[in-house]
Design an enzyme around this catalytic site. Structure first.
Site, PDB file in Angstrom:
ATOM      1  N   ASP A  34     -18.747   4.609  95.118  1.00 23.48           N
ATOM      2  CA  ASP A  34     -19.652   5.664  94.641  1.00 23.48           C
ATOM      3  C   ASP A  34     -19.549   5.866  93.128  1.00 23.48           C
ATOM      4  OD1 ASP A  34     -20.300   6.160  97.331  1.00 23.48           O
ATOM      5  OD2 ASP A  34     -18.733   7.673  97.521  1.00 23.48           O
ATOM      6  N   GLU A 200     -28.402   8.827 102.523  1.00 24.13           N
ATOM      7  CA  GLU A 200     -27.511   9.643 101.693  1.00 24.13           C
ATOM      8  C   GLU A 200     -27.543   9.125 100.259  1.00 24.13           C
ATOM      9  OE1 GLU A 200     -23.686   9.242 103.511  1.00 24.13           O
ATOM     10  OE2 GLU A 200     -23.543   7.098 103.113  1.00 24.13           O
TER      11      GLU A 200
END
EC number: 3.2.1.99
Length: 321
Positions: A34, A200
């Site tokens: 991420d 997401e």
């Protein structure tokens, strides 16, 4: 032809066969999950933030590296009183009124007991970060969303926080003028009604007259212990709109709130499960899509995921890498 040259050529041919360029070069500390990227205004140094180690971050003189790990943004964890406040996820970084903001997620895997927090620094130097706790974007089992994966976007004079993971997927909430707390209620901007609603990691980027909503779709993690069926692993998709606040559609005109999403990057060659993306305007290279991915020649564990990046071509009106 040497074995090493053959491997490189074969990898390039495999990538081209699927229409995707291989990730750009990364030197130094390249294991990330991420990633979030920004360039410091004062000296042009690059900073990269990532999940793990209470938001680990690294710096470099260029997007290629060499990347050097500096340490943790919040070495003592977050002041948010929720499980997971010592294991912070999914950072997002922005410059707001001359101050660097890192938004982070507090949660545990599969839980809706979640919140998006904020840490700030005027320099991004190690040990310069102040934790401000929750932005007021929080969730519980009574909410239709999960308050993780925050992404700040400024449109004109208004800040918005895009966020969400599974459940009813991606929401957006207006923020106050300092971008420190939520200003009004949130609304849905992307939703896949099928299956487990595996959407997401929203990231919004404006190019030309369009607002592009990038997101990750599919199964993100744990590939070393349980490999998803082919095509169900992470991939990067996009929808676009002429407004920052809604009516996003994909290249086929399907609404992003009804399962729409055009694939930008997916598994190809030795690249597997790319996602957790962002977009960065590099002063030399132009728009860059950055993300994490698995190199199948190295390993599938979450700790082995690598920092990837590619130049984006918007000439068709849709991002192509």
């Amino acid at each position: 032809m040497s074995a090493s040259v053959f491997v490189v050529v074969a990898s390039c041919l495999a990538a081209l066969a699927h229409g995707y360029a291989n990730p750009g070069s990364c030197l130094g500390a390249c294991n990330v999950h991420d990633p979030a990227l920004i360039r410091r205004e004062s000296d042009g140094k690059y900073f990269r933030f990532s999940t793990g180690n209470k938001i680990s971050y690294a710096s470099s003189s260029s997007i290629e590296g060499p990347w050097t790990v500096l340490g943790s943004v919040l070495p003592s964890g977050s002041s948010i009183d929720l499980p997971g406040n010592d294991d912070l996820w999914a950072p997002d970084v922005s410059l707001v009124n001359g101050v660097y903001h890192v938004y982070y997620s507090v949660s545990t895997f599969g839980s809706q007991s979640s919140a998006i927090g904020l840490a700030t620094s005027s320099t991004m130097d190690l040990n310069s970060w102040t934790d401000h706790g929750s932005t007021g974007i929080q969730s519980s089992s009574s909410k239709p969303y999960n308050a993780i994966d925050g992404n700040l976007f400024k449109d004109g004079g208004t800040y918005y926080m895009n966020f969400g993971s599974f459940w009813h997927d991606i929401y957006q909430a207006p923020m106050n003028s300092a971008a420190t707390s939520v200003a009004s209620s949130s609304y849905n901007i992307a939703y896949n009604p099928s299956g487990t609603h595996a959407v997401e990691g929203a990231f919004m980027y404006k190019y030309g007259n369009y607002y592009y909503l990038f997101f990750s779709a599919g199964i993100c993690c744990g590939y070393d212990t349980s490999r998803p069926a082919s095509g169900e692993e992470y991939k990067i998709k996009v929808c676009r709109s002429t407004s920052a606040t809604g009516n996003f559609v994909d290249a086929n005109g399907v609404a992003c709130t009804n399962g729409g999403g055009t694939v930008v990057l997916e598994s190809h060659g030795n690249v597997y499960g790319p996602g957790g993306q962002g977009v960065f305007t590099d002063p030399s290279l132009g728009p860059i899509l950055y993300y994490h991915y698995v190199d199948t020649t190295i390993g599938y564990a979450d700790s082995q995921k690598l920092f990837g990046w590619n130049k984006i071509d918007f000439s068709s009106g849709w991002p192509v890498v």
